[in-house]
Design a protein around this motif. Structure first.
Motif, PDB file in Angstrom:
ATOM      1  N   TRP A  29       0.839  -1.210   0.000  1.00  0.00           N
ATOM      2  CA  TRP A  29       0.000   0.000   0.000  1.00  0.00           C
ATOM      3  C   TRP A  29       0.868   1.252   0.000  1.00  0.00           C
ATOM      4  N   ALA A  30       1.891   1.281   0.866  1.00  0.00           N
ATOM      5  CA  ALA A  30       2.745   2.467   0.988  1.00  0.00           C
ATOM      6  C   ALA A  30       3.497   2.744  -0.307  1.00  0.00           C
ATOM      7  N   LEU A  31       3.984   1.701  -0.964  1.00  0.00           N
ATOM      8  CA  LEU A  31       4.690   1.876  -2.233  1.00  0.00           C
ATOM      9  C   LEU A  31       3.738   2.391  -3.314  1.00  0.00           C
ATOM     10  N   ARG A  32       2.513   1.883  -3.312  1.00  0.00           N
ATOM     11  CA  ARG A  32       1.548   2.335  -4.313  1.00  0.00           C
ATOM     12  C   ARG A  32       1.195   3.808  -4.098  1.00  0.00           C
TER      13      ARG A  32
ATOM     14  N   PHE B 297      13.411   5.649 -14.922  1.00  0.00           N
ATOM     15  CA  PHE B 297      14.374   5.194 -15.917  1.00  0.00           C
ATOM     16  C   PHE B 297      14.176   3.761 -16.416  1.00  0.00           C
ATOM     17  N   SER B 298      13.360   2.962 -15.741  1.00  0.00           N
ATOM     18  CA  SER B 298      13.125   1.607 -16.233  1.00  0.00           C
ATOM     19  C   SER B 298      11.864   1.590 -17.094  1.00  0.00           C
ATOM     20  N   LYS B 299      11.620   0.482 -17.730  1.00  0.00           N
ATOM     21  CA  LYS B 299      10.410   0.326 -18.543  1.00  0.00           C
ATOM     22  C   LYS B 299       9.291  -0.350 -17.760  1.00  0.00           C
ATOM     23  N   MET B 300       9.489  -0.507 -16.472  1.00  0.00           N
ATOM     24  CA  MET B 300       8.490  -1.185 -15.639  1.00  0.00           C
ATOM     25  C   MET B 300       7.310  -0.276 -15.325  1.00  0.00           C
ATOM     26  N   GLY B 301       6.140  -0.881 -15.242  1.00  0.00           N
ATOM     27  CA  GLY B 301       4.977  -0.178 -14.731  1.00  0.00           C
ATOM     28  C   GLY B 301       4.985  -0.221 -13.218  1.00  0.00           C
ATOM     29  N   ASN B 302       4.104   0.536 -12.601  1.00  0.00           N
ATOM     30  CA  ASN B 302       4.072   0.611 -11.140  1.00  0.00           C
ATOM     31  C   ASN B 302       3.854  -0.740 -10.471  1.00  0.00           C
ATOM     32  N   GLU B 303       2.983  -1.568 -11.040  1.00  0.00           N
ATOM     33  CA  GLU B 303       2.697  -2.858 -10.413  1.00  0.00           C
ATOM     34  C   GLU B 303       3.930  -3.756 -10.394  1.00  0.00           C
ATOM     35  N   ASP B 304       4.714  -3.731 -11.473  1.00  0.00           N
ATOM     36  CA  ASP B 304       5.945  -4.527 -11.496  1.00  0.00           C
ATOM     37  C   ASP B 304       6.957  -3.980 -10.498  1.00  0.00           C
ATOM     38  N   ILE B 305       7.054  -2.656 -10.405  1.00  0.00           N
ATOM     39  CA  ILE B 305       7.976  -2.058  -9.431  1.00  0.00           C
ATOM     40  C   ILE B 305       7.604  -2.508  -8.023  1.00  0.00           C
ATOM     41  N   ILE B 306       6.317  -2.457  -7.705  1.00  0.00           N
ATOM     42  CA  ILE B 306       5.855  -2.883  -6.382  1.00  0.00           C
ATOM     43  C   ILE B 306       6.192  -4.344  -6.141  1.00  0.00           C
ATOM     44  N   LYS B 307       5.933  -5.184  -7.132  1.00  0.00           N
ATOM     45  CA  LYS B 307       6.185  -6.621  -6.984  1.00  0.00           C
ATOM     46  C   LYS B 307       7.647  -6.900  -6.674  1.00  0.00           C
ATOM     47  N   TYR B 308       8.540  -6.293  -7.415  1.00  0.00           N
ATOM     48  CA  TYR B 308       9.961  -6.551  -7.226  1.00  0.00           C
ATOM     49  C   TYR B 308      10.500  -5.903  -5.954  1.00  0.00           C
TER      50      TYR B 308
END
Length: 206
Positions: A98-101, A180-191
């Protein structure tokens, strides 16, 4: 009945404007930081005059304090909504998600700054300190429960786990990945959740 239902139209308008000011302060803080942020910036972002802004908040310090109190209140409310999750570690992971989102959508981390003046200013705000102590107590309890259950390393002092957990909410890696990455927010949160709870294990999610 909502709080707005109990207020006069004038008071509702005042409260709505106050919320808009807090939203703007959050945005400006996130982009400029405390030192560079000015009351002119916030007034301009809301579309009101600075005298109108001062009708709601008498100083920059008061405005920042209320902005951070709203953030902590949001975290306390979110934690209360996780009663359906049984495991302490799972609750901690859900809270960090939640906090990361919130942060990726323009919000602020739990730890607002490493700046000593900002910390000192917030520590003088009794209302803020009481909220922080409440949230800290709830999260510390979850850390200890997770350690007792073998879900987190019990050899680590609980303070080390707790403050490392807080630090994940303001990890600069989140900003770099978003920019700078090609990741979407959901992928960033997952990793980021994987790194926070499992480190750099070989079985990283794909």
């Amino acid at each position: 009945m909502s709080i707005f239902g109990k207020l006069s139209f004038k008071d509702q308008a005042f409260k709505l404007r106050e919320n808009a000011i807090l939203d703007a302060a959050t945005s400006v803080l996130g982009s400029k930081g405390y030192d560079l942020m000015t009351m002119d910036d916030v007034a301009g972002a809301v579309g009101i005059s600075k005298p109108s802004l001062y009708k709601h908040f008498k100083s920059k310090e008061e405005l920042i304090g209320e902005t951070m109190i709203r953030l902590i209140d949001g975290a306390i409310d979110q934690l209360a909504q996780l009663e359906h999750i049984a495991g302490a570690r799972d609750k901690l992971e859900a809270m960090l998600e939640w906090a990361l989102r919130v942060r990726l959508e323009g919000g602020l981390p739990f730890l607002p700054s490493t700046s000593a003046p900002v910390r000192d200013m917030l520590m003088r705000n009794v209302k803020y300190v009481m909220r922080v102590l409440k949230l800290n107590g709830q999260l510390e309890k979850l850390v200890k429960e997770a350690q007792k259950a073998g879900e987190l390393d019990a050899a680590l002092p609980s303070d080390v786990v707790l403050y490392s957990y807080y630090a994940r909410t303001c990890d600069p890696a989140v900003d770099y990945l978003q920019k700078f990455s090609k990741m979407g927010n959901e992928d960033i949160i997952k990793y980021m959740l994987h790194v926070a709870f499992k480190g750099f294990e070989q079985d990283a999610p794909r």
